[in-house]
Scaffold this active site. Structure first.
Site, PDB file in Angstrom:
ATOM      1  N   HIS A  71       0.829  -1.209   0.000  1.00  0.00           N
ATOM      2  CA  HIS A  71       0.000   0.000   0.000  1.00  0.00           C
ATOM      3  C   HIS A  71       0.858   1.251   0.000  1.00  0.00           C
ATOM      4  CE1 HIS A  71       1.072  -0.498   4.191  1.00  0.00           C
ATOM      5  NE2 HIS A  71       0.806   0.784   4.378  1.00  0.00           N
ATOM      6  N   ASP A  99       0.467   4.920   1.963  1.00  0.00           N
ATOM      7  CA  ASP A  99      -0.301   5.364   3.121  1.00  0.00           C
ATOM      8  C   ASP A  99      -1.386   6.376   2.752  1.00  0.00           C
ATOM      9  OD1 ASP A  99       1.052   3.818   5.030  1.00  0.00           O
ATOM     10  OD2 ASP A  99       2.676   5.297   5.145  1.00  0.00           O
ATOM     11  N   HIS A 138       4.711  -0.002   0.201  1.00  0.00           N
ATOM     12  CA  HIS A 138       5.401  -0.758   1.250  1.00  0.00           C
ATOM     13  C   HIS A 138       4.487  -1.815   1.841  1.00  0.00           C
ATOM     14  CE1 HIS A 138       3.644   2.742   3.313  1.00  0.00           C
ATOM     15  NE2 HIS A 138       3.554   1.993   4.393  1.00  0.00           N
ATOM     16  N   ARG A 175       6.239   6.300  14.460  1.00  0.00           N
ATOM     17  CA  ARG A 175       6.116   6.789  13.087  1.00  0.00           C
ATOM     18  C   ARG A 175       5.663   8.242  13.076  1.00  0.00           C
ATOM     19  NH1 ARG A 175       1.899   4.577   8.643  1.00  0.00           N
ATOM     20  NH2 ARG A 175       1.346   6.672   8.027  1.00  0.00           N
TER      21      ARG A 175
HETATM   22 FE   LIG Z   1       1.868   2.015   5.740  1.00  0.00          FE
END
Ligand SMILES: [Fe+2]
Length: 288
Positions: free
Chosen positions: A99, A101, A258, A273
């Site tokens: 995907h 993000d 990713h 993150r």
């Molecule tokens: Fe992701």
């Protein structure tokens, strides 16, 4: 220290040495890092062990740190997500399919920084695939079909229409907002993005959020999207990041896909993150 980039594969990723991310990042170093990200799409810094403040400084080098919709942030900071899977969590993993993000929102994030805090003894790698290389390796016929065409993105895991079955949902400490009808809205983005600075084109499709190509039904689009996913994630355009304690990675969210590998059942994994936006998405959408 001299900043050096060591390519990880022939098409994507570089390990960057000669940088101490705990120290202030000068304007010159920031420009160098942006240029390296543009070229390699994934940058990996080893043995950094940085705190949240340093992580946010690094994030700011690439864009404006953003509060993400649909994912609950860390209590201490609304611009940070704790990507955590506990040792006893037997469900899926956050990000466990290819995907980009939040591609279903009007202005998807430009990239993210991931900081390894607590790692399993093995497993928990992250895969990345270069979508510019994928585009360049497509046949002229498929390029003609996709260039200038939009793809339809829907926030499937967060909406109602496409909501995943409860048993397939990842849980742990990544709390995702679900059941929001707004996430079911179809959002149109070009199937091919163009880097406004380099002119390089990238495929911008992913199996988690794209439901169909504009002008085609879901049933017509499915075989083509499946074929394109296979093409866009081949070993020749991919890399596998093996995390080590203190590793920090940055990726470009427009020109890569990713995948978080869920192979560490019985072990805890915690990453912090941060995600950044820039003003460039409108320019990336404007195909030449
Ligand atoms: Fe992701």
């Amino acid at each position: 220290m001299k900043v050096q980039a060591h390519p990880i594969t022939g098409t994507i990723g570089a390990e960057v040495t000669g940088v101490d991310l705990a120290a202030p990042i000068s304007a010159g170093l920031g420009a160098d890092l942006r240029a390296l990200l543009s070229r390699h799409l994934v940058l990996v810094f080893r043995d950094q062990h940085i705190d949240l403040a340093a992580q946010k400084c690094l994030t700011s080098v690439f864009g404006t740190p953003m509060h993400l919709p649909y994912i609950e942030p860390m209590e201490e900071d609304p611009e940070v997500i704790r990507v955590l899977k506990e040792a006893d969590d037997r469900s899926g993993v956050f990000g466990g399919d290819w995907h980009s993000d939040l591609s279903f929102i009007p202005e998807p994030p430009a990239g993210s920084v991931l900081n390894a805090i607590d790692l399993p003894p093995y497993g928990g790698d992250t895969l990345f695939a270069n979508q510019a290389a994928a585009w360049e390796a497509l046949s002229p016929g498929l390029r003609d079909l996709l260039d200038g065409r939009d793809a339809v993105h829907v926030g499937k895991p967060h909406g109602v229409k496409w909501a995943p079955a409860p048993e397939s949902r990842s849980r742990g400490a990544v709390r995702m907002v679900r059941g929001d009808p707004e996430a079911d809205r179809e959002r149109f983005h070009p199937a091919v993005l163009t880097d406004p600075e380099t002119g390089r084109k990238s495929l911008y499709l992913n199996p988690v959020y794209v439901t169909r190509l504009d002008g085609m039904t879901e049933a017509e689009s499915r075989p083509l999207l499946d074929k394109l996913k296979e093409h866009a994630t081949r070993p020749e355009v991919s890399m596998r990041l093996r995390w080590t304690a203190g590793t920090v990675a940055v990726w470009d969210n427009y020109a890569t896909l990713h995948f978080a590998v869920n192979d560490y059942a019985g072990f805890r994994r915690e990453m912090w993150r941060t995600t950044f936006r820039t003003r460039a998405f409108a320019a990336w959408r404007a195909t030449a």
